[in-house]
Write an enzyme that holds these catalytic residues in place. Structure first.
Site, PDB file in Angstrom:
ATOM      1  N   ASN A   9       0.868  -1.177   0.000  1.00 42.33           N
ATOM      2  CA  ASN A   9       0.000   0.000   0.000  1.00 42.33           C
ATOM      3  C   ASN A   9       0.906   1.228   0.000  1.00 42.33           C
ATOM      4  O   ASN A   9       1.478   1.571   1.027  1.00 42.33           O
ATOM      5  CB  ASN A   9      -0.907  -0.029   1.245  1.00 42.33           C
ATOM      6  CG  ASN A   9      -1.756   1.217   1.370  1.00 42.33           C
ATOM      7  OD1 ASN A   9      -1.794   2.048   0.461  1.00 42.33           O
ATOM      8  ND2 ASN A   9      -2.452   1.346   2.501  1.00 42.33           N
ATOM      9  N   LYS A  11       0.125   4.236  -0.264  1.00 42.08           N
ATOM     10  CA  LYS A  11      -0.552   5.404   0.324  1.00 42.08           C
ATOM     11  C   LYS A  11      -0.341   6.628  -0.587  1.00 42.08           C
ATOM     12  O   LYS A  11      -0.301   6.470  -1.803  1.00 42.08           O
ATOM     13  CB  LYS A  11      -0.063   5.624   1.757  1.00 42.08           C
ATOM     14  CG  LYS A  11      -0.236   4.339   2.609  1.00 42.08           C
ATOM     15  CD  LYS A  11      -0.084   4.534   4.074  1.00 42.08           C
ATOM     16  CE  LYS A  11      -0.292   3.203   4.784  1.00 42.08           C
ATOM     17  NZ  LYS A  11      -0.184   3.308   6.241  1.00 42.08           N
ATOM     18  N   HIS A  95      -9.551   1.053   4.868  1.00 41.88           N
ATOM     19  CA  HIS A  95      -8.269   1.231   5.570  1.00 41.88           C
ATOM     20  C   HIS A  95      -8.489   2.149   6.775  1.00 41.88           C
ATOM     21  O   HIS A  95      -9.323   3.055   6.723  1.00 41.88           O
ATOM     22  CB  HIS A  95      -7.238   1.837   4.604  1.00 41.88           C
ATOM     23  CG  HIS A  95      -5.868   1.813   5.183  1.00 41.88           C
ATOM     24  ND1 HIS A  95      -5.428   2.778   6.073  1.00 41.88           N
ATOM     25  CD2 HIS A  95      -4.846   0.942   5.038  1.00 41.88           C
ATOM     26  CE1 HIS A  95      -4.187   2.488   6.435  1.00 41.88           C
ATOM     27  NE2 HIS A  95      -3.811   1.376   5.823  1.00 41.88           N
ATOM     28  N   GLU A  97      -6.910   4.578   7.843  1.00 47.70           N
ATOM     29  CA  GLU A  97      -6.751   6.008   7.545  1.00 47.70           C
ATOM     30  C   GLU A  97      -8.025   6.569   6.917  1.00 47.70           C
ATOM     31  O   GLU A  97      -8.400   7.711   7.144  1.00 47.70           O
ATOM     32  CB  GLU A  97      -5.512   6.226   6.657  1.00 47.70           C
ATOM     33  CG  GLU A  97      -4.228   6.061   7.474  1.00 47.70           C
ATOM     34  CD  GLU A  97      -3.066   5.438   6.739  1.00 47.70           C
ATOM     35  OE1 GLU A  97      -3.041   5.451   5.497  1.00 47.70           O
ATOM     36  OE2 GLU A  97      -2.152   4.928   7.427  1.00 47.70           O
ATOM     37  N   GLU A 167      -5.240  -4.909  10.563  1.00 49.77           N
ATOM     38  CA  GLU A 167      -4.249  -3.852  10.767  1.00 49.77           C
ATOM     39  C   GLU A 167      -4.548  -3.115  12.069  1.00 49.77           C
ATOM     40  O   GLU A 167      -5.374  -2.178  12.081  1.00 49.77           O
ATOM     41  CB  GLU A 167      -4.282  -2.864   9.598  1.00 49.77           C
ATOM     42  CG  GLU A 167      -3.933  -3.482   8.268  1.00 49.77           C
ATOM     43  CD  GLU A 167      -3.347  -2.439   7.300  1.00 49.77           C
ATOM     44  OE1 GLU A 167      -2.288  -2.720   6.740  1.00 49.77           O
ATOM     45  OE2 GLU A 167      -3.941  -1.361   7.137  1.00 49.77           O
ATOM     46  N   GLY A 173       2.488   2.459  10.867  1.00 50.17           N
ATOM     47  CA  GLY A 173       3.423   3.574  10.732  1.00 50.17           C
ATOM     48  C   GLY A 173       4.141   3.950  12.012  1.00 50.17           C
ATOM     49  O   GLY A 173       4.768   5.004  12.098  1.00 50.17           O
ATOM     50  N   SER A 213       3.487  -1.914  10.412  1.00 54.89           N
ATOM     51  CA  SER A 213       4.937  -1.943  10.649  1.00 54.89           C
ATOM     52  C   SER A 213       5.574  -3.278  10.273  1.00 54.89           C
ATOM     53  O   SER A 213       6.471  -3.762  10.959  1.00 54.89           O
ATOM     54  CB  SER A 213       5.255  -1.579  12.109  1.00 54.89           C
ATOM     55  OG  SER A 213       4.863  -0.244  12.371  1.00 54.89           O
ATOM     56  N   GLY A 234       2.940  -1.083   4.302  1.00 54.48           N
ATOM     57  CA  GLY A 234       2.951   0.348   3.993  1.00 54.48           C
ATOM     58  C   GLY A 234       4.366   0.808   3.692  1.00 54.48           C
ATOM     59  O   GLY A 234       4.894   0.604   2.596  1.00 54.48           O
ATOM     60  N   GLY A 235       5.002   1.401   4.688  1.00 52.54           N
ATOM     61  CA  GLY A 235       6.324   2.019   4.513  1.00 52.54           C
ATOM     62  C   GLY A 235       7.346   1.137   3.808  1.00 52.54           C
ATOM     63  O   GLY A 235       8.059   1.605   2.915  1.00 52.54           O
TER      64      GLY A 235
END
Ligand code: 13P
Length: 252
Positions: A9, A11, A95, A97, A167, A173, A213, A234-235
């Site tokens: 993802n 983002k 999600h 967010e 999640e 994050g 994470s 993600g990251g």
């Protein structure tokens, strides 16, 4: 045996040149990883170009959001049909967010899931508790509420076309991933909920990813849990090296 699925993802990251650079590196590195499903979910502005770049590879394309109407006066929204047109096969729905920053409700998540299924897209439906909810021992209550609302009125056959991503919001994050045991506990709860709400086959067939994470270092232990069928990253999906390592950990 459920086929593992690793999704990135991205983002709100990557311009067109940056997206192309990343996806070209992924394409080169992914050659030997055919036994795990790999999905990249870039922002809307790069979907089409990334889709062209990954054609004929083991990677599939996913979007990060979708609206439920097919077309019309809905300024700023993107329809399931448009995602198909851009060669998407997957779409992330609900999600955290979107739920927390944009106030998306379980009812909206449900409408999006049904619209996505109607357009032959595979929804990746996210659920997860906030830190204060975990601390108040409300994790299972929160997750079952999200599952009940999100999957309202769906049939078993439809459910089996869906991927769930657990999640925990406190792990997204933050660098503080759930431990493999914490992830397994909630994944087993979700699977059990699916068996009770639908049937045994649905519970056994559905894939449940962990997200929050996930890194090249911790992914093998998380994905090694019996009810963890992959990761929503993600990251660590923004760099080819770390994302490829996560895919490799899932493939062996
Ligand atoms: P991070 O991997 O950056 O924690 O993000 C997880 C996530 O939200 C994926 O959808």
């Amino acid at each position: 045996m459920r086929r593992r699925i690793i999704a990135g993802n991205w983002k709100m990251n990557k311009t067109i040149p940056e997206a192309l650079e990343l996806v070209r590196e992924l394409r080169l590195g992914l050659k030997d990883c055919a036994n795990v499903e790999v999905v990249v979910c870039p922002p809307f502005t790069t979907l089409s170009i990334v889709g062209q770049e990954i054609e004929g590879t083991a990677m599939s394309l996913g979007a990060q959001n979708v609206f439920w109407e097919e077309k019309g006066a809905y300024t700023g929204e993107i329809s399931p049909h448009m995602l198909r047109d851009a060669h998407c096969r997957y779409v992330i729905i609900g999600h955290s967010e979107r739920r927390h920053i944009f106030r998306e409700t379980d009812e909206q998540v449900n409408r999006k899931i049904r619209a996505a299924l109607g357009a032959e897209l595979t929804p990746i439906v996210c659920v997860g508790e906030r830190l204060e909810e975990r601390q108040a021992n409300k994790t299972f209550e929160v997750i079952s509420g999200q599952l009940r609302g999100g999957f309202a009125s769906l049939q078993s056959a439809e459910m089996q076309r869906i991927v769930i991503a657990y999640e925990p919001v406190w792990a997204i994050g933050t660098g503080q991933n759930a431990t493999p045991a914490q992830a397994q506990e909630v994944h087993a709860f979700i699977r059990n909920w699916l068996v009770k709400a639908f049937d045994k086959d649905t519970g056994a067939a559905m894939r449940i990813q962990y997200g929050g994470s996930v890194t090249a270092e911790n992914s093998a232990a998380l994905i090694g849990q019996p009810d963890v069928d992959g990761a929503l990253v993600g990251g660590a999906s923004l760099k080819a090296e770390s994302f490829l390592k996560i895919v490799q950990a899932a493939a062996c």
